[in-house]
Design a protein around this motif. Structure first.
Motif, PDB file in Angstrom:
ATOM      1  N   ARG A   1      -1.053 -75.308  43.298  1.00 29.93           N
ATOM      2  CA  ARG A   1      -1.627 -74.357  44.257  1.00 29.93           C
ATOM      3  C   ARG A   1      -0.553 -73.805  45.182  1.00 29.93           C
ATOM      4  NH1 ARG A   1      -6.854 -77.811  45.756  1.00 29.93           N
ATOM      5  NH2 ARG A   1      -8.081 -77.318  43.929  1.00 29.93           N
ATOM      6  N   ARG A   2       0.346 -74.696  45.672  1.00 28.91           N
ATOM      7  CA  ARG A   2       1.403 -74.254  46.572  1.00 28.91           C
ATOM      8  C   ARG A   2       2.343 -73.288  45.874  1.00 28.91           C
ATOM      9  NH1 ARG A   2       3.047 -79.566  47.767  1.00 28.91           N
ATOM     10  NH2 ARG A   2       1.199 -80.450  48.663  1.00 28.91           N
ATOM     11  N   SER A   3       2.644 -73.552  44.607  1.00 31.46           N
ATOM     12  CA  SER A   3       3.559 -72.664  43.898  1.00 31.46           C
ATOM     13  C   SER A   3       2.938 -71.280  43.715  1.00 31.46           C
ATOM     14  CB  SER A   3       3.959 -73.260  42.547  1.00 31.46           C
ATOM     15  OG  SER A   3       2.845 -73.319  41.676  1.00 31.46           O
ATOM     16  N   LYS A   4       1.622 -71.223  43.546  1.00 29.07           N
ATOM     17  CA  LYS A   4       0.951 -69.920  43.453  1.00 29.07           C
ATOM     18  C   LYS A   4       1.005 -69.197  44.791  1.00 29.07           C
ATOM     19  CE  LYS A   4      -2.522 -70.444  39.835  1.00 29.07           C
ATOM     20  NZ  LYS A   4      -3.963 -70.509  39.576  1.00 29.07           N
ATOM     21  N   GLU A   5       0.771 -69.928  45.877  1.00 33.27           N
ATOM     22  CA  GLU A   5       0.740 -69.321  47.201  1.00 33.27           C
ATOM     23  C   GLU A   5       2.131 -68.887  47.647  1.00 33.27           C
ATOM     24  OE1 GLU A   5      -1.028 -72.268  49.682  1.00 33.27           O
ATOM     25  OE2 GLU A   5      -3.016 -72.010  48.804  1.00 33.27           O
TER      26      GLU A   5
END
Length: 145
Positions: free
Chosen positions: A113-117
């Motif tokens: 999720r963090r890598s997407k954000e």
């Protein structure tokens, strides 16, 4: 609105279906972890501790044992008060492994999720008409100075 209609709306909602699927998959996952503990990890622990160790057969007799019974099954059938700590150890190890696996899964999902954000978002190109208006504005400012 009738109670039957309300129940129908509640039962058919996506969240209810997702919860049911989660519970079913969780139950199956619990069986996999139980098998992992019982069939793979506990035999390895038995070998490390000297072999022949079966935690499910570990117990302490708390009451009188007039017939001097030695097996857990026989003691329980005779109604002797027995503290079966081995079964608890097996379930506890099972829980620790399950908690560790869930922790790793949540950590992986959070990382994804963090890598997407954090993916850099390129600014949209400025439209031609806005660019042209800015050039006109800058030219007018320079002309008045």
């Amino acid at each position: 609105m009738s109670i039957i209609q309300e129940f129908k709306e509640f039962a058919v909602k996506g969240n209810m279906i997702d919860l049911a699927v989660g519970v079913i998959i969780g139950g199956a996952f619990g069986k996999i972890v139980d098998s992992l503990v019982k069939d793979i990890i506990m035999p390895i622990i038995s070998v490390i501790t000297g072999g022949g160790v079966d935690f499910t057969q570990k117990f302490i007799v708390l009451g009188d044992n007039p017939n001097n019974l030695q097996s857990l099954d026989a003691l329980q059938k005779a109604g002797v008060n027995v503290l079966t700590y081995g079964n608890f150890l097996t379930i506890f190890i099972n829980f620790i492994i399950l908690a560790w696996i869930v922790f790793l899964m949540v950590k992986l999902l959070n990382k994804l999720r963090r890598s997407k954000e954090e993916a850099p978002v390129e600014p949209a190109p400025t439209p031609e008409d806005v660019q042209l208006l800015r050039e006109i504005r800058d030219a007018l400012k320079n002309k008045t100075n």
